[in-house]
Write a protein that holds these residues in place. Sequence first.
Motif, PDB file in Angstrom:
ATOM      1  N   LEU A  61       0.861  -1.177   0.000  1.00 32.03           N
ATOM      2  CA  LEU A  61       0.000   0.000   0.000  1.00 32.03           C
ATOM      3  C   LEU A  61       0.898   1.228   0.000  1.00 32.03           C
ATOM      4  O   LEU A  61       1.987   1.205   0.586  1.00 32.03           O
ATOM      5  N   TYR A  62       0.456   2.305  -0.661  1.00 32.93           N
ATOM      6  CA  TYR A  62       1.302   3.496  -0.723  1.00 32.93           C
ATOM      7  C   TYR A  62       0.478   4.768  -0.618  1.00 32.93           C
ATOM      8  O   TYR A  62      -0.723   4.805  -0.914  1.00 32.93           O
TER       9      TYR A  62
ATOM     10  N   TYR B 202       5.387   7.032   0.766  1.00 34.96           N
ATOM     11  CA  TYR B 202       5.687   5.909   1.660  1.00 34.96           C
ATOM     12  C   TYR B 202       4.960   4.674   1.162  1.00 34.96           C
ATOM     13  O   TYR B 202       3.761   4.726   0.867  1.00 34.96           O
ATOM     14  N   SER B 203       5.689   3.547   1.060  1.00 31.07           N
ATOM     15  CA  SER B 203       5.123   2.268   0.637  1.00 31.07           C
ATOM     16  C   SER B 203       5.289   1.266   1.775  1.00 31.07           C
ATOM     17  O   SER B 203       6.364   1.165   2.373  1.00 31.07           O
ATOM     18  N   HIS B 204       4.230   0.490   2.028  1.00 32.29           N
ATOM     19  CA  HIS B 204       4.203  -0.435   3.176  1.00 32.29           C
ATOM     20  C   HIS B 204       3.754  -1.817   2.708  1.00 32.29           C
ATOM     21  O   HIS B 204       2.669  -1.952   2.133  1.00 32.29           O
ATOM     22  N   SER B 205       4.583  -2.822   2.941  1.00 30.77           N
ATOM     23  CA  SER B 205       4.251  -4.170   2.477  1.00 30.77           C
ATOM     24  C   SER B 205       3.293  -4.850   3.452  1.00 30.77           C
ATOM     25  O   SER B 205       3.492  -4.818   4.664  1.00 30.77           O
TER      26      SER B 205
ATOM     27  N   GLY C 249       8.941  -1.217   5.045  1.00 25.59           N
ATOM     28  CA  GLY C 249       8.545   0.086   4.525  1.00 25.59           C
ATOM     29  C   GLY C 249       9.621   0.741   3.692  1.00 25.59           C
ATOM     30  O   GLY C 249      10.819   0.506   3.894  1.00 25.59           O
ATOM     31  N   TYR C 250       9.189   1.565   2.734  1.00 22.94           N
ATOM     32  CA  TYR C 250      10.123   2.318   1.887  1.00 22.94           C
ATOM     33  C   TYR C 250       9.634   3.760   1.813  1.00 22.94           C
ATOM     34  O   TYR C 250       8.476   4.027   1.451  1.00 22.94           O
ATOM     35  N   ILE C 251      10.504   4.705   2.169  1.00 25.18           N
ATOM     36  CA  ILE C 251      10.170   6.122   2.073  1.00 25.18           C
ATOM     37  C   ILE C 251      11.018   6.751   0.974  1.00 25.18           C
ATOM     38  O   ILE C 251      12.220   6.477   0.869  1.00 25.18           O
TER      39      ILE C 251
ATOM     40  N   VAL D 209      13.841  -3.356   5.617  1.00 27.16           N
ATOM     41  CA  VAL D 209      13.356  -4.725   5.468  1.00 27.16           C
ATOM     42  C   VAL D 209      13.140  -5.293   6.867  1.00 27.16           C
ATOM     43  O   VAL D 209      14.101  -5.550   7.591  1.00 27.16           O
ATOM     44  N   LYS D 210      11.887  -5.456   7.231  1.00 25.19           N
ATOM     45  CA  LYS D 210      11.523  -5.888   8.585  1.00 25.19           C
ATOM     46  C   LYS D 210      12.229  -7.190   8.963  1.00 25.19           C
ATOM     47  O   LYS D 210      12.244  -8.147   8.185  1.00 25.19           O
TER      48      LYS D 210
END
Length: 249
Positions: A138-139, A151-154, A168-170, A193-194
């Motif tokens: 989701l972004y 911001y992108s969240h897996s 997450g990627y910012i 990378v969690k």
Amino acid sequence: MMKMAKNLTLIAALTLAFASMAHAEEAAPAPEAKPDNEVSFNAAVVSDYRYRGISQTRLKPAVQGGADYVNNPTGFYAGTWATNIKWVKDGGGDGSVEWDIYAGKRGAITDTVSYDVGGLYYYYPSNKLNPSANTFELYGQISAGPFSLKYSHSTTNLFGFADSKNSGYIDGQMNQEVWEGYILNLHVGRQNVKNNGAASYTDYKVGVTKDFGVVSVALAAVYADTEAYVGKGKNLGKTGAVLTISKTF
């Protein structure tokens, strides 16, 4: 007679003025409104497919293409895009295609600030990795003038990393015209990378884009500050130049 002559002169002057105004309106027609529904297609050739600073093609070229639909009254959009890759096979899996499917909504918050929210599914057919390379994010993005922050969240494991859900990627960008159609492209991003700290990194890009009408050409220097991503002995995040030739139609 003199009064009549003055009246005729005034009428002639007004007639000429109105004629000039009408001519000006004809010379500069109002721009046409966008249709409610639009479909576009895109194609590109790149010297190296870099995603978030990491080469997906082992520093080799890629051929890419996609299609987009947008409903202009609502800002809703959907699209699909595909490219060849090498990293899945390099990682012990199978398949050489990345196929993306996405949808979302764009709109204005103020006259100068806009938003973009949605979801993106990265599908790697027959990848056979465990965990699977398939990923959903989701972004959300806020843009103001040439600046944007995304911001992108897996919601799944991230690109085959075990126990990496909620990574997450910012992504911060600036795309600003600097000279006669030449766009300066600046980017910095941070991939977390969690539960896989060694795989987290920061990436950078400095580039220039120019639309020549027939095609758009971009040249960029890209770098990721990690040596954790390797394909057949090659550091996939090392500094490199990326040339992109693309067309939207």
